[in-house]
Design an enzyme around this catalytic site. Sequence first.
Site, mmCIF file in Angstrom:
data_model
loop_
_atom_site.group_PDB
_atom_site.id
_atom_site.type_symbol
_atom_site.label_atom_id
_atom_site.label_comp_id
_atom_site.label_asym_id
_atom_site.label_seq_id
_atom_site.Cartn_x
_atom_site.Cartn_y
_atom_site.Cartn_z
ATOM 1 N N ARG A 1 75.214 30.221 18.886
ATOM 2 C CA ARG A 1 76.529 30.706 18.403
ATOM 3 C C ARG A 1 76.242 31.786 17.387
ATOM 4 O O ARG A 1 75.728 31.564 16.196
ATOM 5 C CB ARG A 1 77.213 29.359 17.649
ATOM 6 C CG ARG A 1 78.576 29.417 17.493
ATOM 7 C CD ARG A 1 79.057 28.337 16.398
ATOM 8 N NE ARG A 1 78.256 28.409 15.183
ATOM 9 C CZ ARG A 1 77.870 27.349 14.294
ATOM 10 N NH1 ARG A 1 78.065 26.064 14.774
ATOM 11 N NH2 ARG A 1 77.370 27.380 13.009
ATOM 12 N N HIS B 1 80.413 28.028 12.669
ATOM 13 C CA HIS B 1 81.432 27.217 13.280
ATOM 14 C C HIS B 1 82.783 27.590 13.610
ATOM 15 O O HIS B 1 83.486 27.600 14.587
ATOM 16 C CB HIS B 1 81.056 25.771 12.563
ATOM 17 C CG HIS B 1 82.214 24.959 13.217
ATOM 18 N ND1 HIS B 1 82.060 24.219 14.504
ATOM 19 C CD2 HIS B 1 83.064 24.246 12.600
ATOM 20 C CE1 HIS B 1 82.964 23.435 14.734
ATOM 21 N NE2 HIS B 1 83.660 23.299 13.654
ATOM 22 N N TYR C 1 73.173 27.692 5.853
ATOM 23 C CA TYR C 1 72.201 26.801 6.744
ATOM 24 C C TYR C 1 71.404 27.486 7.920
ATOM 25 O O TYR C 1 70.753 26.960 8.318
ATOM 26 C CB TYR C 1 73.207 25.835 7.423
ATOM 27 C CG TYR C 1 74.326 26.324 8.184
ATOM 28 C CD1 TYR C 1 74.015 26.705 9.642
ATOM 29 C CD2 TYR C 1 75.342 26.281 7.786
ATOM 30 C CE1 TYR C 1 74.968 26.982 10.463
ATOM 31 C CE2 TYR C 1 76.413 26.798 8.519
ATOM 32 C CZ TYR C 1 76.419 27.111 9.792
ATOM 33 O OH TYR C 1 77.251 27.490 10.607
#
Lengths: 374, 345
Positions: free
Chosen positions: A268, A272, A281
Site C-alpha cells: 500500500r 491506510h 510506522y
Amino acid sequence: MQTTTQDVAVEAFLPSPRPVQLIDPTGAEVTQEGTRRPYAMPTADRLQDVWRHMVLGRRFDLQATALTKQGRLAVYPSSRGQEACQVGVMRSLTTRDWVFPTYRESMALVTRGIDPVEVLTLLRGSAHCGYDPMKHRTAAQCTPLATQLVHAAGTADGLRRRGEDSVALGFIGDGATSEGDFHEALNFAAVFDAPAIFFVQNNKYAISVPLSKQTKAPSLAYKAVGYGMACEQVDGNDPAAVLAVMDAALRHCRGGSGPFLIEAHTYRMDAHTNADDASRYRSGDEVTAWLDRDPIARLEAYLRARGLLNDDQANAVRQEAEALATDLRDRMNVDPQVDPMSLFDNVFSQSTPQVEQARAMVRAELDADQEEGR
Amino acid sequence: MTTLEAPAATQTLTFSKAINQALRDAMAHDDNVLMFGEDVGVLGGVFRVTDGLTKEFGEERCFDTPLAESGIVGFAIGLCYTGFRPVVEMQFDAFAYPAFEQIASHVAKMHNRTNGSVSLPMVIRVPYAGGIGGVEHHCDSSEGYYAHTPGLKVYTPATPEDAYWMLRAAIDDPDPVVFMEPKVAYWNKADVDTSAPGQPVGEAAVRRPGKDVTLITYGPSLAISLKAAAAAAEEGWDVEVIDLRSIVPLDDRTVMESVRHTGRCIVVSEAQEFAGVAGELAARITEQCFHSLAAPVLRVSGLPLPYPAPMLEHTYLPGVDRILDAIERLQWDDEPDLTHHGVQS
C-alpha cells in the site's frame, strides 16, 4: 520414498513455494520454474486492456485522494500501488460473477464499470452504498473486516445450487485474515464445495500493524491448506501473474473443484486512509523500494519492449484518464441532495408502526420549518 | 375399498411440532426455503424441531453445517443474494452471540444500506429463555439485543397456533426475522388449524380479558402470567393478560387500549430487568397513558444477574407470588382521579 495418494492430495492444495511471477520489475519475462501449476503469459490484448485500466484506476485513486483534501470525501482508503490486484482481478471476472469488496476496493469497482460517483457515495457520506448491488452483482463495500467473506461463501453455494457457471469473489487485506469470519468463511466454502475465490491483498500493514505482528504463518496462502482448499501466492505487483493465477482459480471453481485462495504480495503506497500518518510506522526507504516494483511501469516496459504500446497509444489512455478525473471532480463538486424523508424508506421492506411514527414526527418538523421559512 | 381421508385441518400439536409442521409446509410450498444449522439434519435438532425434514426434503434442503454461528448467519445472507429464503437455527440463545456481528452489522442493516436493493428474507430461529433446568449459556433471554437493533423483526410466539402461523409469516416476510422460541413452551400442546391463517403478526392478543389491571407479557412468561391472573381472580382482582406476540413490530394500540381501560399495568418478562424490553414497555405506556394511570407501571422480571444454575432458577424467574405482590403494590384502594388531568369531565 514412495508417493502416496495422500501425498498427491496434499500437493494439490499447496501454493507455489515462491509467489508466481511472469514479468519482473524491469519488465522482462520470467521463465516459469517450480510453480505448482502451469501459468501461461496472458494474451497481448488482455495485457493492453489491463494496462489501460490500471492507468485509469490510478488516476481515479489520485483524484479521490485529492477530493478528500478538498473536503469532498469524509475519508478515502487509497489502493495506489495495488493496481495489478484491483484491476487484474476485475478484468478476469465476468459480469455474471459476484464480488464482495471492502472499503479499499473503490478502484476495483470503477474497473467493474460502476459509476465512480456511485462508488464514492459511501466515502462521500450521502448514503451507505451508491450503487445497486443486485444490478452489478457487487455487494456493498464492507467496513467490518472479513464479515463479507461468509456472504461470499453463501452466495457461491447459492450459485452452485442454481447451476450457474459463476463464482463469488471476496477481497480482503492481510489484517482481516486474523478475524474469526475469515476462518468460518473458508471452512464453510470448503465443506460445501462452493465456487468462492478468496483474494487476499497482502499489502503488509493493517493500518499501522505490520504483517509480522499479524501472523506467524510463513505465507497467508498456506492458511487455505488447513481447510482442504487449493491456493496460490502471486506477485501482486505483476499484472500478468495476477491474470494467470486468476485464470487458474476460475477454472478450478467453474470446474466444480470447490473454493480457491489467492495471496497477492503487494504494498500500500499511501497511508491506510488520509486520516493516518504512515511515517510513524514505516520508513521512507521501504516505500521507495516498492516504487521500483510499480505494476503500471512494469507492464508498460514489457508492452513497449514488444511493440505492443507506443507513445500515441499511451498518451491517448492518459488523456482518457484525465477526462475521467475531470468528470469525477466536476460531478463531486456538486453538493448532493439528500431527502431527509428517505431515512425511513428502507429500514424494512414492510415498515413498522414505530418507524412510521418517527416518519410522521420528522415530516411534521420539516413542514413546520418550511412554514417558518427556515 | 378404503377411503382416503383428507388430512385434518385442525391438529393437536405441541409447540415444537407446530414449528416442525410450519417448516415442512413452507419447504413444500417453496423450493427456495432452506433449513440449516447445527445438528438439524439427521438428528432433527437438539429439540427435534427439524425432525424428519432431511428425510423428506433431502440434504440439499435441510442440512447440518460446521459448528460456527457467525458462519451460519453469514452463509444465509449470501444465499439470499441468489434468491433463497434461509431459515437457520441457533442451537441455544447464548450460542447465537458469536453471530451477533453478522446479525447487527449485516442482517439488520443490509436493506437499508443498499437503499432497498438487497432484501434478506431470512429467519433466525432462537430457542430462548429458561425454566427447563438448562446449564450455563442455555437459558438467556436475548430478545432485548435484537429488539434494540433497528432493521430486525422480533417474533416470540407463546402458543402452538402462533408457533405455526407466525413462523409461516416469518418465512414469507421479505424482512429478516429473529424468531424467538420459548424453550419452556416446546412441550405445550394445543389445537392448531393449519388451513386458516391465525391472527396477523404485529397484533397483540388479549389472552384473558379483565378490567382491573393489565399484565403485558410475551413468549416464556405468558403461562405464568395467566396463572397469576387466575390466582388474582380468587382474591377478586379482574386481570387482563396481553400477549405481545411480536416485540418488533410492537402493537401499541392493543396495549394502550387495555391500560387506558384498567388504569393499572404490570409488564411481566423473564429477561433481566435493567434496560430491557419491559422497561421499553413501561416507558411507552407512561408516555401514552399517563393520564389514565392510577399507579406507576411496574415490571416483574428476571433479576439483574446472569441466568443462574438450574437449582436456583426458581428464585430468579418471575413467579406467581412476585406478580401478585406487584398487583398489591399498585395502590389498589385508590380510584384513579382522572378529572384533574382533563381526561374525563
